[in-house]
Design a protein around this motif. Sequence first.
Motif, short mmCIF file in Angstrom:
data_model
loop_
_atom_site.label_atom_id
_atom_site.label_comp_id
_atom_site.label_asym_id
_atom_site.label_seq_id
_atom_site.Cartn_x
_atom_site.Cartn_y
_atom_site.Cartn_z
N LEU A 58 -9.25 1.72 -6.75
CA LEU A 58 -7.91 1.91 -7.31
C LEU A 58 -6.86 1.85 -6.21
CD1 LEU A 58 -8.51 4.85 -9.83
CD2 LEU A 58 -8.53 2.38 -10.28
N THR A 59 -5.81 1.05 -6.45
CA THR A 59 -4.72 1.00 -5.47
C THR A 59 -3.78 2.19 -5.61
OG1 THR A 59 -3.30 -0.34 -6.94
CG2 THR A 59 -4.75 -1.53 -5.40
N HIS A 60 -3.55 2.65 -6.85
CA HIS A 60 -2.67 3.81 -7.04
C HIS A 60 -2.89 4.39 -8.42
CE1 HIS A 60 -0.31 0.48 -8.70
NE2 HIS A 60 0.55 1.33 -9.25
N GLY A 61 -2.17 5.47 -8.73
CA GLY A 61 -2.50 6.25 -9.90
C GLY A 61 -1.70 5.99 -11.15
N HIS A 62 -0.89 4.95 -11.18
CA HIS A 62 -0.12 4.68 -12.39
C HIS A 62 -1.02 4.29 -13.56
CE1 HIS A 62 4.00 3.98 -10.26
NE2 HIS A 62 3.84 5.22 -10.63
N THR A 116 4.31 4.36 -4.82
CA THR A 116 3.83 5.73 -5.01
C THR A 116 3.44 6.26 -3.63
OG1 THR A 116 1.47 5.22 -5.28
CG2 THR A 116 2.85 5.08 -7.27
N PRO A 117 3.36 7.57 -3.46
CA PRO A 117 3.02 8.10 -2.13
C PRO A 117 1.60 7.81 -1.68
CG PRO A 117 3.24 9.88 -3.73
CD PRO A 117 3.74 8.64 -4.40
N GLY A 118 0.68 7.60 -2.64
CA GLY A 118 -0.72 7.39 -2.27
C GLY A 118 -1.23 5.99 -2.48
N HIS A 119 -0.35 5.02 -2.53
CA HIS A 119 -0.75 3.63 -2.78
C HIS A 119 -1.52 3.08 -1.58
CE1 HIS A 119 -0.67 -0.52 -4.02
NE2 HIS A 119 0.12 -0.28 -5.06
N VAL A 120 -2.64 2.40 -1.87
CA VAL A 120 -3.41 1.70 -0.84
C VAL A 120 -3.59 0.25 -1.26
CG1 VAL A 120 -4.65 3.76 -0.04
CG2 VAL A 120 -5.64 2.34 -1.85
N VAL A 121 -3.88 -0.61 -0.29
CA VAL A 121 -4.20 -2.01 -0.57
C VAL A 121 -5.51 -2.34 0.14
CG1 VAL A 121 -1.77 -2.60 -0.79
CG2 VAL A 121 -2.92 -2.94 1.41
N PHE A 122 -6.13 -3.47 -0.25
CA PHE A 122 -7.44 -3.85 0.27
C PHE A 122 -7.35 -5.25 0.88
CE2 PHE A 122 -8.00 -1.37 -3.72
CZ PHE A 122 -8.43 -0.18 -3.13
N TYR A 123 -7.67 -5.35 2.17
CA TYR A 123 -7.53 -6.62 2.89
C TYR A 123 -8.86 -7.08 3.44
CZ TYR A 123 -6.45 -9.84 6.71
OH TYR A 123 -6.43 -10.92 7.55
#
Length: 213
Positions: free
Chosen positions: A56-60, A138-145
Amino acid sequence: MALQFEIMPVTPFRQNCCLIWDDENKEAVLTDVGGDTAHVLQAVAERGLHLKEIWLTHGHLDHAGGVPELRKTQTVPVLGPHADDEYLLQSLPEVTASYAAYGFPVSPAFAPERWLHEGDRLSVGAYRFDVLHISGHTPGHVVFYCEQAELLVAGDVLFYESIGRTDFPRGNHADLISNIAAKLLVLPAHTRVIPGHGRMTTIGHEKQHNPFL
């Protein structure tokens, strides 16, 4: 053989859930399972893939709301987002209730098996993905590279000639811009970008044509 992916728009908001797999050993992950879980799992089954994890990239809602339904039939671990988005995952019942008119089923709150942090490394078969923490949308957003596959799963951070909204509670426009500049625009120009909504792009295209950057 190579790393493969299929983008599957889900939910009334047409969010890009992504099925990513290694063609060699058929190991697969799903990113941002926001809904339409039967359709998503059918894609996994039709390709004879072994589903390893959910990322999951973020919680929306449109990115994470389908996870509880998927967990009813799948025992794979859920990884991410960063713990700063915990409040979003815990507020899913209230959010889905308010979005019922759009066709979203009510989603219970949940927690992932593992929160993700800057510098974590994930894998799909032989391919490694670096986790980058990109707060702002969002404050906890992550991405995957994945450097090997020249691929970035960007969630709602970077879009074709646009960026993620920052007008939600705890959004921060300055943080989003600085994180994109410091962590994403330094990637190779030919890196392909899978955004959370809409068409794919590349880092090079966004450096040249994105009016926000």
